[in-house]
Design an enzyme around this catalytic site. Structure first.
Site, PDB file in Angstrom:
ATOM      1  N   GLU A 137      -0.004  -4.792   6.438  1.00 50.51           N
ATOM      2  CA  GLU A 137       0.955  -5.068   5.473  1.00 50.51           C
ATOM      3  C   GLU A 137       2.120  -6.128   6.319  1.00 50.51           C
ATOM      4  OE1 GLU A 137       1.387  -0.910   3.276  1.00 50.51           O
ATOM      5  OE2 GLU A 137       2.090  -0.981   5.732  1.00 50.51           O
ATOM      6  N   THR A 153       0.682  -0.890   0.594  1.00 50.61           N
ATOM      7  CA  THR A 153       0.222  -0.027   0.005  1.00 50.61           C
ATOM      8  C   THR A 153       0.689   1.481  -0.271  1.00 50.61           C
ATOM      9  OG1 THR A 153      -1.748  -0.914   0.824  1.00 50.61           O
ATOM     10  CG2 THR A 153      -1.836   1.597   1.599  1.00 50.61           C
ATOM     11  N   GLY A 202       2.517   4.741   6.848  1.00 50.32           N
ATOM     12  CA  GLY A 202       2.005   6.284   7.204  1.00 50.32           C
ATOM     13  C   GLY A 202       0.631   6.030   6.236  1.00 50.32           C
ATOM     14  N   GLY A 203       0.480   5.006   5.203  1.00 50.92           N
ATOM     15  CA  GLY A 203      -0.602   4.891   4.927  1.00 50.92           C
ATOM     16  C   GLY A 203      -1.710   4.427   5.744  1.00 50.92           C
ATOM     17  N   SER A 223       2.594   5.083  -2.060  1.00 50.12           N
ATOM     18  CA  SER A 223       2.004   5.984  -3.542  1.00 50.12           C
ATOM     19  C   SER A 223       3.239   4.719  -4.621  1.00 50.12           C
ATOM     20  CB  SER A 223       2.472   7.445  -3.575  1.00 50.12           C
ATOM     21  OG  SER A 223       4.226   7.554  -2.755  1.00 50.12           O
ATOM     22  N   LYS A 268       7.255   1.248   8.937  1.00 49.82           N
ATOM     23  CA  LYS A 268       6.019   0.859   7.840  1.00 49.82           C
ATOM     24  C   LYS A 268       4.214   1.895   9.067  1.00 49.82           C
ATOM     25  CE  LYS A 268       4.743  -1.549   4.763  1.00 49.82           C
ATOM     26  NZ  LYS A 268       4.521  -0.819   4.039  1.00 49.82           N
TER      27      LYS A 268
HETATM   28  C1  5RP Z   1       1.697   2.355   4.361  1.00 48.95           C
HETATM   29  C2  5RP Z   1       3.085   2.483   3.995  1.00 48.95           C
HETATM   30  C3  5RP Z   1       3.828   2.533   3.015  1.00 48.95           C
HETATM   31  O1  5RP Z   1       4.022   1.234   2.036  1.00 48.95           O
HETATM   32  C4  5RP Z   1       4.478   3.568   3.226  1.00 48.95           C
HETATM   33  O2  5RP Z   1       3.926   4.815   3.502  1.00 48.95           O
HETATM   34  C5  5RP Z   1       5.159   4.227   2.009  1.00 48.95           C
HETATM   35  O3  5RP Z   1       3.980   4.850   1.280  1.00 48.95           O
HETATM   36  P1  5RP Z   1       4.360   5.751   0.012  1.00 48.95           P
HETATM   37  O4  5RP Z   1       5.243   4.896  -1.197  1.00 48.95           O
HETATM   38  O5  5RP Z   1       3.781   6.676  -0.762  1.00 48.95           O
HETATM   39  O6  5RP Z   1       5.837   6.767   0.275  1.00 48.95           O
HETATM   40  O7  5RP Z   1       3.246   2.019   5.091  1.00 48.95           O
HETATM   41  O8  5RP Z   1       0.466   2.148   5.637  1.00 48.95           O
END
Ligand code: 5RP
Length: 262
Positions: free
Chosen positions: A111, A33, A104-105, A35, A102
């Site tokens: 995950e 998950t 951030g999303g 970008s 991990k």
């Molecule tokens: C989501 C995550 C993502 O992998 C992480 O936030 C990186 O995101 P991006 O590729 O948008 O920088 O852990 O829960």
């Protein structure tokens, strides 16, 4: 076409494009998950639609499942797929041992479940996410809504005894309301600044009632693929520390970039 993308998007695309070379026909694949992972899903979709690639895919969030279906990838539940061959996902930070932060999303729980149910996890990233010591990125921790303030207080008390620099704990918001994960839980972001002993922090946090999981991924990632805006990619392997370099050609992605513009 690729010229219209920002250097960071090109870097994410490059990492994603190189990583999907590890996906083989018939594999069961976990889809991350975020970008960067979204680029990977689009690239895989192209191979499924145009190259006849057959995979069993498991998504790590409803967002990723939706995108996968949009680009022509069938998604099944993890329990239907069973054990996975490979998971490809992004990360917020990685250190020299390829330990990760991990979440951030907000998808860290699924995950982590998907990555640990896989023979192999490949992380796709850009160089800005490399750190010598984890902690610059606030550590996401998923907590159940019931009694979350008591859980937060226990976390704060626990952090005082750990080898971390910062102690601030913030409830993640989504506009005016608390952010909710796919499981309906909350996320607390821990501004630790420097995590001296990630393994200890992870174990101790997961002992606190109310915490479902934390965003430290230790001994889970097998390889990091680091993309650059000019198409160069570096592949770093955990354990052996082997490093190889490669180059991604943006020209082959013109259709993909055009579809995104449309
Ligand atoms: C989501 C995550 C993502 O992998 C992480 O936030 C990186 O995101 P991006 O590729 O948008 O920088 O852990 O829960």
């Amino acid at each position: 076409m690729a010229g219209q993308l920002s250097p960071i998007d090109k870097a994410k695309y490059a990492a994603a494009r190189r990583a999907i070379d590890f996906v083989e026909n018939g594999m069961r694949v976990g889809l991350g998950t975020g970008s960067t992972a979204a680029w990977m899903v689009r690239c895989l979709g192209t191979r499924v639609r145009e190259g006849g690639l057959k995979i069993t895919a498991v998504a790590t969030s409803t967002r990723t499942a939706e995108l996968a279906r949009q680009v022509g990838i069938d998604v099944v539940e993890l329990d239907e797929a069973g054990w996975l061959d490979l998971t490809i996902d992004g990360a917020d930070e990685f250190d020299p041992e390829l330990a990760l932060i991990k979440g951030g999303g907000g998808a860290l729980l699924q995950e982590k479940i998907v990555a640990t149910a896989s023979d192999r996890m490949i992380v796709i990233t850009d160089i800005a996410k490399e750190v010598s010591v984890l902690g610059r990125f606030p550590l996401p921790v998923e907590v159940i809504p019931f009694g979350w303030k008591a859980t937060r207080a226990l976390i704060e008390e626990t952090l005082a005894g750990l080898d971390v620099l910062g102690h601030e704990v913030t409830l993640r918001m989504d506009g005016d309301a608390p952010f909710r994960t796919d499981e309906g839980n909350l996320i607390l972001d821990l501004a630790l600044m420097r995590i001296g002993n990630p393994r200890q922090v992870s174990l101790v946090l997961n002992q606190i009632p109310g915490i479902v999981e934390n965003g430290l991924f230790i001994d889970i990632c097998d390889m990091v693929v680091i993309g650059n805006g000019d198409g160069r990619v570096e592949l770093r392997e955990a354990g052996t520390g082997k490093i190889t370099h490669d180059q991604v050609d943006f020209a082959e992605a013109d259709n993909l970039f055009r579809d995104l513009d449309a």
